[in-house]
Scaffold this motif. Structure first.
Motif, PDB file in Angstrom:
ATOM      1  N   GLY A  27      -3.385  11.873  10.723  1.00  0.00           N
ATOM      2  CA  GLY A  27      -4.840  11.843  10.636  1.00  0.00           C
ATOM      3  C   GLY A  27      -5.319  11.250   9.318  1.00  0.00           C
ATOM      4  N   SER A  28      -6.276  11.904   8.685  1.00  0.00           N
ATOM      5  CA  SER A  28      -6.875  11.377   7.455  1.00  0.00           C
ATOM      6  C   SER A  28      -5.905  11.426   6.267  1.00  0.00           C
ATOM      7  N   ASP A  29      -4.863  12.277   6.336  1.00  0.00           N
ATOM      8  CA  ASP A  29      -3.873  12.298   5.257  1.00  0.00           C
ATOM      9  C   ASP A  29      -3.142  10.959   5.164  1.00  0.00           C
ATOM     10  N   GLY A  30      -2.908  10.336   6.299  1.00  0.00           N
ATOM     11  CA  GLY A  30      -2.282   9.010   6.300  1.00  0.00           C
ATOM     12  C   GLY A  30      -3.171   7.982   5.617  1.00  0.00           C
ATOM     13  N   GLU A  31      -4.462   8.064   5.879  1.00  0.00           N
ATOM     14  CA  GLU A  31      -5.412   7.157   5.229  1.00  0.00           C
ATOM     15  C   GLU A  31      -5.453   7.403   3.727  1.00  0.00           C
ATOM     16  N   GLN A  32      -5.394   8.659   3.333  1.00  0.00           N
ATOM     17  CA  GLN A  32      -5.387   9.003   1.910  1.00  0.00           C
ATOM     18  C   GLN A  32      -4.146   8.427   1.221  1.00  0.00           C
ATOM     19  N   LEU A  33      -2.986   8.573   1.842  1.00  0.00           N
ATOM     20  CA  LEU A  33      -1.758   8.019   1.262  1.00  0.00           C
ATOM     21  C   LEU A  33      -1.822   6.497   1.195  1.00  0.00           C
ATOM     22  N   ALA A  34      -2.364   5.883   2.228  1.00  0.00           N
ATOM     23  CA  ALA A  34      -2.490   4.425   2.238  1.00  0.00           C
ATOM     24  C   ALA A  34      -3.390   3.952   1.101  1.00  0.00           C
ATOM     25  N   ALA A  35      -4.471   4.676   0.851  1.00  0.00           N
ATOM     26  CA  ALA A  35      -5.378   4.308  -0.245  1.00  0.00           C
ATOM     27  C   ALA A  35      -4.684   4.462  -1.601  1.00  0.00           C
ATOM     28  N   LEU A  36      -3.898   5.533  -1.763  1.00  0.00           N
ATOM     29  CA  LEU A  36      -3.172   5.724  -3.023  1.00  0.00           C
ATOM     30  C   LEU A  36      -2.097   4.659  -3.198  1.00  0.00           C
ATOM     31  N   PHE A  37      -1.431   4.308  -2.115  1.00  0.00           N
ATOM     32  CA  PHE A  37      -0.424   3.253  -2.169  1.00  0.00           C
ATOM     33  C   PHE A  37      -1.068   1.917  -2.524  1.00  0.00           C
ATOM     34  N   ALA A  38      -2.221   1.648  -1.941  1.00  0.00           N
ATOM     35  CA  ALA A  38      -2.945   0.410  -2.253  1.00  0.00           C
ATOM     36  C   ALA A  38      -3.351   0.374  -3.724  1.00  0.00           C
ATOM     37  N   ALA A  39      -3.776   1.521  -4.268  1.00  0.00           N
ATOM     38  CA  ALA A  39      -4.144   1.582  -5.685  1.00  0.00           C
ATOM     39  C   ALA A  39      -2.930   1.314  -6.574  1.00  0.00           C
ATOM     40  N   ALA A  40      -1.783   1.858  -6.180  1.00  0.00           N
ATOM     41  CA  ALA A  40      -0.561   1.610  -6.955  1.00  0.00           C
ATOM     42  C   ALA A  40      -0.160   0.139  -6.890  1.00  0.00           C
ATOM     43  N   LEU A  41      -0.263  -0.463  -5.710  1.00  0.00           N
ATOM     44  CA  LEU A  41       0.049  -1.894  -5.582  1.00  0.00           C
ATOM     45  C   LEU A  41      -0.912  -2.752  -6.400  1.00  0.00           C
ATOM     46  N   HIS A  42      -2.192  -2.377  -6.383  1.00  0.00           N
ATOM     47  CA  HIS A  42      -3.178  -3.118  -7.174  1.00  0.00           C
ATOM     48  C   HIS A  42      -2.848  -2.997  -8.656  1.00  0.00           C
ATOM     49  N   GLY A  43      -2.470  -1.802  -9.087  1.00  0.00           N
ATOM     50  CA  GLY A  43      -2.057  -1.610 -10.483  1.00  0.00           C
ATOM     51  C   GLY A  43      -0.866  -2.465 -10.844  1.00  0.00           C
ATOM     52  N   LEU A  44       0.094  -2.559  -9.947  1.00  0.00           N
ATOM     53  CA  LEU A  44       1.265  -3.408 -10.182  1.00  0.00           C
ATOM     54  C   LEU A  44       0.858  -4.873 -10.305  1.00  0.00           C
ATOM     55  N   ALA A  45      -0.040  -5.305  -9.442  1.00  0.00           N
ATOM     56  CA  ALA A  45      -0.525  -6.687  -9.510  1.00  0.00           C
ATOM     57  C   ALA A  45      -1.254  -6.949 -10.825  1.00  0.00           C
ATOM     58  N   LEU A  46      -2.061  -5.983 -11.257  1.00  0.00           N
ATOM     59  CA  LEU A  46      -2.770  -6.136 -12.527  1.00  0.00           C
ATOM     60  C   LEU A  46      -1.794  -6.233 -13.698  1.00  0.00           C
ATOM     61  N   LEU A  47      -0.765  -5.396 -13.663  1.00  0.00           N
ATOM     62  CA  LEU A  47       0.235  -5.445 -14.733  1.00  0.00           C
ATOM     63  C   LEU A  47       0.933  -6.792 -14.778  1.00  0.00           C
ATOM     64  N   ARG A  48       1.260  -7.319 -13.615  1.00  0.00           N
ATOM     65  CA  ARG A  48       1.971  -8.605 -13.557  1.00  0.00           C
ATOM     66  C   ARG A  48       1.075  -9.779 -13.922  1.00  0.00           C
ATOM     67  N   SER A  49      -0.219  -9.630 -13.714  1.00  0.00           N
ATOM     68  CA  SER A  49      -1.128 -10.720 -14.068  1.00  0.00           C
ATOM     69  C   SER A  49      -1.604 -10.615 -15.514  1.00  0.00           C
ATOM     70  N   SER A  50      -1.314  -9.503 -16.157  1.00  0.00           N
ATOM     71  CA  SER A  50      -1.715  -9.251 -17.555  1.00  0.00           C
ATOM     72  C   SER A  50      -3.214  -9.368 -17.753  1.00  0.00           C
ATOM     73  N   SER A  51      -3.968  -9.003 -16.726  1.00  0.00           N
ATOM     74  CA  SER A  51      -5.423  -9.155 -16.840  1.00  0.00           C
ATOM     75  C   SER A  51      -6.166  -7.836 -16.659  1.00  0.00           C
ATOM     76  N   ALA A  52      -5.484  -6.729 -16.822  1.00  0.00           N
ATOM     77  CA  ALA A  52      -6.098  -5.432 -16.541  1.00  0.00           C
ATOM     78  C   ALA A  52      -6.970  -4.954 -17.689  1.00  0.00           C
ATOM     79  N   SER A  53      -8.117  -4.422 -17.328  1.00  0.00           N
ATOM     80  CA  SER A  53      -8.978  -3.778 -18.314  1.00  0.00           C
ATOM     81  C   SER A  53      -8.512  -2.327 -18.467  1.00  0.00           C
ATOM     82  N   ALA A  54      -9.033  -1.649 -19.459  1.00  0.00           N
ATOM     83  CA  ALA A  54      -8.680  -0.242 -19.667  1.00  0.00           C
ATOM     84  C   ALA A  54      -9.080   0.589 -18.448  1.00  0.00           C
TER      85      ALA A  54
END
Length: 128
Positions: A27-54
């Motif tokens: 149910g909604s727990d799957g959506e919650q995990l997917a959103a957290l996973f997406a946030a982690a992937l976005h963080g990884l992309a930001l780290l690799r692009s060296s363009s992340a703000s605080a």
């Protein structure tokens, strides 16, 4: 590179399709995990692009921490399940990526000495 089998080949969309039965159970727990996973992937992309703000790094830390906490709860709840007691310490060590079966035994023993936490109950669907 133009090799489609190359692991660094860019894709327009990353798909992690769960089975329909899993979606129905989660149910909604799957959506919650997917959103957290997406946030982690976005963080990884930001780290690799060296363009992340605080603020972006803070959001990546928060999302990654939330995901890690839930994944740890899934692991710990799995270790508590009655069927897990029939798993050898050597097999647990392998599953937990540990060098020593004694370390796996110690970790399971330590876990079983304390009551299941809120996130473990969440993992088993028994959180209130």
């Amino acid at each position: 590179m133009s090799d489609p089998a190359h692991p660094d080949r860019c894709q327009e969309q990353l798909m992690v399709p769960p089975a329909a039965e899993d979606v129905a159970v989660l149910g909604s727990d799957g959506e919650q995990l997917a959103a957290l996973f997406a946030a982690a992937l976005h963080g990884l992309a930001l780290l690799r692009s060296s363009s992340a703000s605080a603020a972006e790094l803070e959001a990546a830390i928060e999302g990654s921490t939330g995901l890690l906490e839930r994944l740890e709860a899934v692991r710990d709840a799995s270790l508590r399940q009655p069927a897990a007691k029939y798993t050898s310490h050597a097999d647990l060590a392998k599953a937990m990526h540990l060098e020593s079966r004694a370390t796996a035994q110690s970790r399971r023993r330590t876990l079983l000495r304390k009551p299941a936490g809120e996130l473990e109950r969440w993992a088993t669907g028994s959180a209130g």
